[in-house]
Write an enzyme that holds these catalytic residues in place. Structure first.
Site, mmCIF file in Angstrom:
data_model
loop_
_atom_site.group_PDB
_atom_site.id
_atom_site.type_symbol
_atom_site.label_atom_id
_atom_site.label_comp_id
_atom_site.label_asym_id
_atom_site.label_seq_id
_atom_site.Cartn_x
_atom_site.Cartn_y
_atom_site.Cartn_z
ATOM 1 C CD GLU A 17 25.945 16.833 9.493
ATOM 2 O OE1 GLU A 17 25.251 17.677 10.108
ATOM 3 O OE2 GLU A 17 25.475 15.995 8.720
ATOM 4 C CG ASP A 20 24.900 24.281 13.126
ATOM 5 O OD1 ASP A 20 26.038 23.858 13.426
ATOM 6 O OD2 ASP A 20 23.847 23.849 13.647
ATOM 7 C CG ASP A 134 19.729 19.911 14.929
ATOM 8 O OD1 ASP A 134 20.223 19.751 13.808
ATOM 9 O OD2 ASP A 134 20.292 19.596 15.989
HETATM 10 C C1 GLA Z 1 23.998 18.530 15.915
HETATM 11 C C2 GLA Z 1 23.720 19.965 16.352
HETATM 12 C C3 GLA Z 1 23.588 20.876 15.133
HETATM 13 C C4 GLA Z 1 24.766 20.714 14.176
HETATM 14 C C5 GLA Z 1 25.024 19.235 13.895
HETATM 15 C C6 GLA Z 1 26.260 19.014 13.070
HETATM 16 O O1 GLA Z 1 22.877 18.005 15.240
HETATM 17 O O2 GLA Z 1 22.544 20.031 17.112
HETATM 18 O O3 GLA Z 1 23.453 22.205 15.561
HETATM 19 O O4 GLA Z 1 25.915 21.355 14.677
HETATM 20 O O5 GLA Z 1 25.141 18.483 15.087
HETATM 21 O O6 GLA Z 1 26.097 19.524 11.776
#
Ligand code: GLA
Length: 341
Positions: A17, A20, A134
């Site tokens: 988490e 990215d 995502d």
């Molecule tokens: C959100 C963002 C993703 C990622 C998550 C945390 O979902 O859209 O890009 O950074 O938070 O892992």
């Protein structure tokens, strides 16, 4: 062709988490909750703001702008991905629209180009600095698999993920606390990570070693970086545990990830913590917040025959300690965005 329909899934991140945008590893699954978009050539040009005030239409406009579409289109959307639950309803929306538009207009774009357009729609049009996980989950997820994403190497690997085959359930628990990336501390966390990487002379923080944490001048930056460095290690351990069908270790790593997100990265909230402590008290193998945090959903891994007990315990603890009731459901690793008709 006068119209095209495509659907795209929401996602649950299993572990990795806030990695990215730090050039690290993430392990999401596409889930069996989808958004469907039908796109038609329109007779009259009208702005979406004539149709309804800003909201989901901003994401659609963002995709159309990123794909440089200049002809009028009608877009109709329906979805079973809950909004504000931290399950990437926005990526399900942008990816379903992008795949449908690509099909209708015969753009011939590959998935990397569609992902880039959907990220641009969120970053530039909606103004949310989302990191790319995502959209990748929505466009590359697969039934029975988790998707290992390496944002440093730019690689993707499907990893078999079949908890049901091991007699386990993966539950999503939506806390009912709305998760909004735009108004949360998401940008602040990104800024902290970028500063920590700059101090260490690194392009991305996920490349830092544990020893380097001591070189960071502020306690807060050290904690943010410690989450990133240890989470990167947990993703690798999680994949190894999956390969050995060591589900007990998988659960422990999920819980360790949650504690790191709660204490070091500070993106949890009392309701998410309540899901985790209640689930563990009822015998779940592991639990953690999923997605950006600050509300939204947690994910729980438990034996299928403990599901009723785990769910009941979470609902009871919410009745005692929280102002809202949670929503619980089982999810499965599902298929990527696809044209339906
Ligand atoms: C959100 C963002 C993703 C990622 C998550 C945390 O979902 O859209 O890009 O950074 O938070 O892992």
């Amino acid at each position: 062709m006068n119209s095209a329909t495509a659907s795209a899934p929401g996602r649950v991140n299993l572990i990795g988490e806030h990695l990215d945008y730090n050039g690290g590893l993430c392990l999401p699954i596409a889930i069996d909750r989808r958004t469907s978009a039908t796109v038609r050539r329109a007779a009259v040009s009208r702005r979406s703001s004539d149709v309804e005030p800003a909201g989901w239409t901003g994401y659609v406009e963002g995709v159309l702008a990123a794909l440089a579409v200049d002809e009028p289109l009608d877009v109709a959307v329906s979805s079973t991905v809950p909004v504000g639950a931290g399950l990437s309803s926005s990526a399900a929306l942008t990816c379903s629209v992008a795949v449908a538009v690509d099909a209708l207009l015969g753009l011939g774009l590959d998935r990397d180009a569609l992902a880039a357009a959907c990220i641009r729609a969120e970053n530039e049009h909606v103004g949310v600095p989302t990191g790319g996980m995502d959209q990748a989950a929505a466009l590359y997820g697969a039934v029975g698999h988790a998707l290992l994403l390496d944002f440093s190497a730019g690689s993707r690997t499907l990893v078999p993920f079949d908890p049901a085959g091991a007699g386990l359930d993966l539950l999503v628990v939506d806390t009912g606390v709305a998760h909004r990336l735009a108004s949360s501390g998401y940008s602040d966390r990104r800024a902290d990570c970028e500063r920590a990487a700059a101090v260490l002379g690194l392009e991305h923080l996920a490349a830092a070693t544990y020893e380097q944490l001591a070189d960071l001048p502020e306690e807060r930056l050290r904690r943010r970086a410690r989450h990133v460095v240890t989470e990167q290690y947990r993703v690798r351990s999680f994949v190894a545990a999956l390969q050995q069908s060591d589900w007990s270790e998988v659960g422990d790593l999920m819980t360790a990830s949650h504690l790191s997100l709660r204490d070091d990265f500070e993106v949890s909230c009392p309701e998410l913590d309540l899901v985790v402590t209640s689930a563990l008290a009822a015998g779940a193998l592991g639990a953690r917040l999923t997605g950006g945090g600050f509300g939204g959903s947690a994910v729980v891994l438990c034996h299928a025959d403990q599901r009723a007990g785990v769910s009941g315990r979470i609902i009871a603890e919410f009745a005692r300690h929280a102002r809202n009731a949670p929503t619980l459901y089982r999810v499965e690793a599902s298929s990527a965005a696809a044209q339906v008709s």
